[in-house]
Enzyme design. Structure first.
Site, PDB file in Angstrom:
ATOM      1  N   LYS A 200      12.615  -1.977 -11.035  1.00 15.66           N
ATOM      2  CA  LYS A 200      11.285  -2.182 -11.604  1.00 15.66           C
ATOM      3  C   LYS A 200      11.425  -2.211 -13.132  1.00 15.66           C
ATOM      4  CE  LYS A 200       6.610  -0.254 -11.602  1.00 15.66           C
ATOM      5  NZ  LYS A 200       5.749   0.839 -11.091  1.00 15.66           N
ATOM      6  N   LYS A 253      10.827  -6.012  -9.035  1.00 10.82           N
ATOM      7  CA  LYS A 253       9.505  -6.196  -9.630  1.00 10.82           C
ATOM      8  C   LYS A 253       9.653  -6.302 -11.150  1.00 10.82           C
ATOM      9  CE  LYS A 253       4.970  -3.983 -10.014  1.00 10.82           C
ATOM     10  NZ  LYS A 253       4.140  -2.786  -9.719  1.00 10.82           N
TER      11      LYS A 253
END
Length: 331
Positions: A200, A253
């Site tokens: 992330k 992400k």
């Protein structure tokens, strides 16, 4: 021998031929649809920076769940917008918190729907960070990694107790998979898988989501625990740690600017890889389409196909309902 013996266009001559040799297929089964649930009554409030995405109160959530099921989507990712926030995110692990209420209700309305619970504290803390904030004697505030793990475990267990099918920790604390796996197992939820937000990045593509989740940091940023967008070898270290700690699925992400990372994880790990088509990626398409600059359907399906071609087994996307219906129309 090459041209004219070799003619690559031969297999492109008709729609039937192109379909026959198509290498990457996209379907509604590939999608996870994010949903935002909040307190109040008769709330279906569009998020200004995310056209077509809404906050739902519990009494309006069922109609949305019915629509999701009708579209052919098999999984939702739940985010809660609480009534109360404090320094340690108490509402995140409240057994009657908004997330827990929503999970129980959805499993009653649509038992077959796979309900994924985002497991983080940022939307539930008054400071907007993903863990416990420690202030030292010099008034310097930092996120306390190890103190945060205990609260994340409590949150995950409360979500599993409510009926979540998958726990998806998004906090990027070191050791979060190990802690949550141990906590779930000890609480009797050893069969609940973990979808880890393993890679992330500290990305500029999250802006509209922070409007949706009301989770913007009230000071500083998240660069000390989310990844530097310039790094890719570090992504392998993060993924390797999570697999070793018990992650059942790995997430990248955002997706669109990090398709090289999606491919890297796909080539190195034998677990499902999930790509999160995040809020700004969605909002940019919606804005361009609203201005008549692009063909929204064509752009969305091409983008999602690109994510799958890069190696994503599953795609989290706000386009999911539209994309599922477009694919059904084309079938």
């Amino acid at each position: 021998m090459s041209f004219p013996i070799v003619r690559n266009r031969r297999l492109r001559r008709s729609a039937g031929l192109r379909s026959l040799v198509r290498e990457t297929a996209l379907s509604a089964n590939d999608f996870i649809y994010p949903l935002f649930v909040t307190y109040g009554e008769n709330v279906k409030e569009e998020i200004p920076s995310m056209p077509g995405v809404y906050h739902f109160s519990m009494d309006r959530l069922e109609e949305e769940i019915r629509d999701v099921v009708a579209s052919g989507i098999q999984s939702v990712l739940m985010f809660g917008v609480p009534e109360h926030k404090d320094a340690v995110g108490t509402s995140a692990y409240d057994s009657n918190g908004i997330m827990q209420q929503a999970i129980r209700a959805i499993k009653g309305w649509a038992p077959e729907l796979v309900v994924i619970a985002d497991t983080c504290l940022c939307g539930f803390t008054d400071h907007g960070h993903c863990g416990v904030v420690h202030v030292d004697e010099h008034s310097c505030a930092t996120v306390d990694n190890d103190a945060s793990l205990e609260l994340l475990v409590r949150t995950a267990i409360s979500q599993a107790e409510a009926g979540a099918d998958i726990i998806a920790p998004s906090n990027m604390m070191d050791g979060f998979v190990h802690a949550i796996r141990g906590g779930l197992d000890e609480a009797g939820y050893s069969d609940i898988p973990i979808l880890a937000y393993s890679v992330k990045y500290a990305s500029a593509f999250y802006g509209p989501f922070r409007d949706a989740a009301h989770s913007a940091p009230q000071f500083g940023d998240r660069k000390t625990y989310q990844m530097d967008p310039a790094n890719v070898r570090e992504a392998l270290r993060e993924a390797e740690s999570d697999v070793a700690e018990g992650a059942d699925m790995l997430m990248v992400k955002p997706a669109l600017a990090y398709l090289d990372v999606v491919r890297l994880l796909k080539e190195n790990y034998d677990v499902p890889v999930v790509a999160y088509n995040v809020s700004a990626e969605y909002s940019m398409v919606k804005a361009a389409a609203a201005n008549g600059w692009i063909n929204e359907k064509a752009i969305v399906l091409e983008t999602l196909t690109g994510m799958k071609r890069a190696g994503a087994d599953i795609i989290i996307t706000y386009h999911a309902k539209d994309a599922a219906r477009w694919l059904k129309e084309e079938a």
